[in-house]
Design an enzyme around this catalytic site. Structure first.
Site, PDB file in Angstrom:
ATOM      1  N   ASP A 112     -54.907 -68.502  -3.815  1.00 17.44           N
ATOM      2  CA  ASP A 112     -55.812 -68.923  -4.874  1.00 17.44           C
ATOM      3  C   ASP A 112     -56.279 -70.346  -4.591  1.00 17.44           C
ATOM      4  OD1 ASP A 112     -55.193 -66.548  -6.114  1.00 17.44           O
ATOM      5  OD2 ASP A 112     -53.765 -67.434  -7.512  1.00 17.44           O
TER       6      ASP A 112
ATOM      7  N   HIS B 168     -14.490 -85.451   3.099  1.00 18.10           N
ATOM      8  CA  HIS B 168     -15.948 -85.485   3.068  1.00 18.10           C
ATOM      9  C   HIS B 168     -16.457 -85.688   1.644  1.00 18.10           C
ATOM     10  CE1 HIS B 168     -16.850 -83.351   7.162  1.00 18.10           C
ATOM     11  NE2 HIS B 168     -16.028 -84.378   7.287  1.00 18.10           N
TER      12      HIS B 168
ATOM     13  N   GLU C 187     -18.736 -84.130  -0.282  1.00 20.15           N
ATOM     14  CA  GLU C 187     -18.788 -82.968  -1.166  1.00 20.15           C
ATOM     15  C   GLU C 187     -17.375 -82.561  -1.596  1.00 20.15           C
ATOM     16  OE1 GLU C 187     -21.934 -82.229   2.127  1.00 20.15           O
ATOM     17  OE2 GLU C 187     -20.046 -83.312   1.870  1.00 20.15           O
TER      18      GLU C 187
ATOM     19  N   CYS D 102     -21.158 -79.643   5.970  1.00 23.34           N
ATOM     20  CA  CYS D 102     -20.620 -79.184   7.248  1.00 23.34           C
ATOM     21  C   CYS D 102     -20.257 -77.703   7.174  1.00 23.34           C
ATOM     22  CB  CYS D 102     -19.396 -80.007   7.645  1.00 23.34           C
ATOM     23  SG  CYS D 102     -18.010 -79.852   6.503  1.00 23.34           S
TER      24      CYS D 102
ATOM     25  N   CYS E 162     -17.196 -78.023   4.076  1.00 21.96           N
ATOM     26  CA  CYS E 162     -17.776 -78.288   2.761  1.00 21.96           C
ATOM     27  C   CYS E 162     -18.629 -77.130   2.267  1.00 21.96           C
ATOM     28  CB  CYS E 162     -18.601 -79.576   2.807  1.00 21.96           C
ATOM     29  SG  CYS E 162     -17.567 -81.055   2.976  1.00 21.96           S
TER      30      CYS E 162
END
Length: 560
Positions: A183, A459, A461, A488, A498
């Site tokens: 569009d 780490h 996270e 990771c 992680c």
């Protein structure tokens, strides 16, 4: 939400010395395409906001369509075309600017089968965005672009030279034909072929549904959560209701089968909007826009489907219309003419933008309009990713993607900046990366962490998640995890990667926002993005943060 686009050698571009009304590469033009008379010189005018075309004379020629047969010429002009007011067409007839089969006609003429209709016009094209067309991939057969919002794919209606194909031709020397058509207001990936062989191959692939399409949209309201690979599917037929205003509706009786799959990426309470991933399984006009309206979550700045003035307070949810559709059409016909556009985002307030200025062209007396606002040139819908479905020959597989647009990334930037502040808390080392992480629910940070913040070779996270576990708290449903570096997928220390820790929370975390991909300094071929997708967790590579995220990540590493 990022893929690595295939690369190709720089193609050889040959500016063909041909008549533009024929095709040097063998494409078959229709009679109408072959006889239109374009001006010899077209002048673009660009500034930081707009791309404009200086007014020009153009002779539009078309053979009588089946639905025009035995109809009066004024009836055809006023009911089939929206570019000008009915009186303008009458004036053109009186001025001797309309011909059939080479002879001048008046307003009493009845069009017959086989007639060649000519209309010479002094053309004023609307302004479009001056954002450049980005080349995502190019070879001698194919060009893949990132189309800016506000550009049509090819000449149609009020637009001829402010279109993708004409700009590519006149400014980059690329002569190519669109395979997929977005569009005008939709941005994102478009495929254009340079020769008939590739065009036929792509068309066949499209017809056979041999590749998938992925869009992102920003919609009004809090879209339902979709965790653990759950999605929302709309399977409702769509039909065109009014071609002049491009209005399409869910129509159980007359519509064509249409199916779209939706999954929420995140919700922003400040704006009360949601980012939604959209996968159309069919290709109807305005399909995503119509199906989102049906769900009750129209695209927040959609001038057609989130216009409360046109639809009433219900905005067409469940195909229940508060107004007669004929009334809706009247409102939409006035958009950009007697009034500027209204959307859900404008909250019923008429925004500054395109409408009749009160002035007329000195040459052709046509109405002149004010400039469109930047909001009117953008729709919060973006064709983000196209990829082939699994082929037996791996060499035939391909995937193309674009950067995520600002209207999406702006919702995440502030938290990524805070995650970078967390990363910068890391002590310098050359044995690991320095990464920061946040877990966010709605507008609140529920946990944070940075590399080696907790004891051991931990780490970012891992630390953000562990802190909540120690406090005996759960990650709230629908949380977004921000990390300055891709999670990771492998740990040399033997710890749980992680990405596995995040997947364990797939009933809580809906999206991972990433500042940069993991460099292959310690581990090659990180597979975390693939694993996140397989487990129903969305991910976004946030553009604009790679340099800073990597600079902090390498703090303490030997300079290269």
């Amino acid at each position: 939400m990022e893929t690595i686009n295939k690369k190709a050698p720089e193609p050889v571009r040959k500016k063909a010395k041909i008549d533009r009304m024929t095709d040097a590469k063998g494409f078959r033009y229709t009679k109408n395409q072959a006889v239109n008379q374009e001006p010899d010189l077209v002048e673009y005018v660009l500034d930081e906001k707009y791309r404009a075309v200086k007014p020009y004379w153009f002779t539009y020629k078309t053979f009588c369509k089946a639905r025009w047969r035995d109809r009066n010429i004024v009836d055809i002009f006023t009911n089939e075309f929206r570019a000008r007011k009915p009186q303008d067409y009458i004036n053109a007839l009186e001025a001797g600017l309309v011909f059939v089969n080479g002879s001048e006609i008046d307003s009493s003429y009845i069009l017959r089968n086989g007639d060649l209709l000519e209309h010479k016009t002094h053309t004023h094209e609307p302004k479009v965005s001056s954002k450049p067309i980005k080349i995502v991939f190019e070879s001698d057969d194919l060009v893949v672009i990132d189309k800016p919002s506000s550009l049509t794919a090819h000449p149609v209606g009020r637009f001829r030279f402010n279109t993708v194909t004409k700009i590519l031709d006149k400014e980059l020397g690329i002569i190519a034909h669109p395979i997929n058509r977005l569009d005008r207001l939709t941005s994102g990936l478009m495929f254009l072929c340079k020769n008939p062989k590739m065009a036929e191959k792509m068309r066949q692939s499209l017809f056979n549904r041999e590749f998938s399409k992925e869009y992102i949209a920003r919609v009004a309201g809090e879209f339902p959560l979709c965790l653990n690979n759950n999605v929302i599917t709309v399977d409702k037929p769509i039909a065109s209701f009014d071609a002049r205003t491009t209005l399409n509706i869910v129509d159980e009786k007359n519509g064509k089968p249409s199916q779209t799959v939706f999954q929420r990426i995140s919700y922003d309470p400040k704006s009360n909007t949601s980012i939604v991933k959209c996968k159309p399984l069919t290709g109807r006009t305005h399909q995503i826009r119509v199906h989102l309206q049906y769900l009750g979550f129209p695209i927040a700045n959609d001038p057609i489907y989130s216009n409360a003035k046109a639809w009433g307070p219900g905005l067409g949810k469940n195909a229940k219309y508060d107004k007669e559709l004929s009334e809706t059409v009247k409102v939409l016909e006035g958009n950009g003419k007697v009034s500027t556009t209204q959307t859900w985002l404008s909250k019923g307030v008429e925004i500054e933008g395109e409408k009749f200025s009160g002035n007329y062209c000195d040459i052709c007396k046509t109405e002149l309009y004010t400039d469109p606002s930047q909001d009117e040139l953008s729709l919060w819908l973006h064709a983000f990713k196209y990829e082939s479905l699994k082929n037996e020959d791996p060499n035939e597989n391909w995937s193309y993607s674009t950067d995520i647009p600002l209207w999406c990334t702006s919702l995440y930037d502030s938290y990524m900046k805070k995650a970078l502040l967390e990363a910068d808390k890391c002590e310098a080392t050359d044995k690991a990366f320095n990464v920061g992480c946040l877990i966010v629910k709605d507008d609140a940070i529920v946990s944070s962490g940075f590399s080696r913040e907790l004891e051991g070779n931990t780490h970012a996270e891992q630390n953000a998640i562990t802190k909540l576990i120690v406090q005996k708290k759960c990650i709230p449903e629908g949380s977004v995890l921000y990390t300055t570096m891709e999670p990771c997928s492998e740990r040399l220390s033997g710890n749980i990667p992680c990405v596995e820790r995040i997947i364990e929370q797939s009933d809580r975390i809906e999206t991972v926002v990433i500042g940069c991909l993991e460099p292959q300094t310690f581990i090659e071929n990180n597979t975390s993005l693939k694993k996140l997708s397989e487990n129903g967790i969305n991910y976004i590579i946030l553009p604009g943060f790679k340099e800073q995220a990597e600079k902090i990540a390498f703090k303490g590493h030997p300079e290269k």
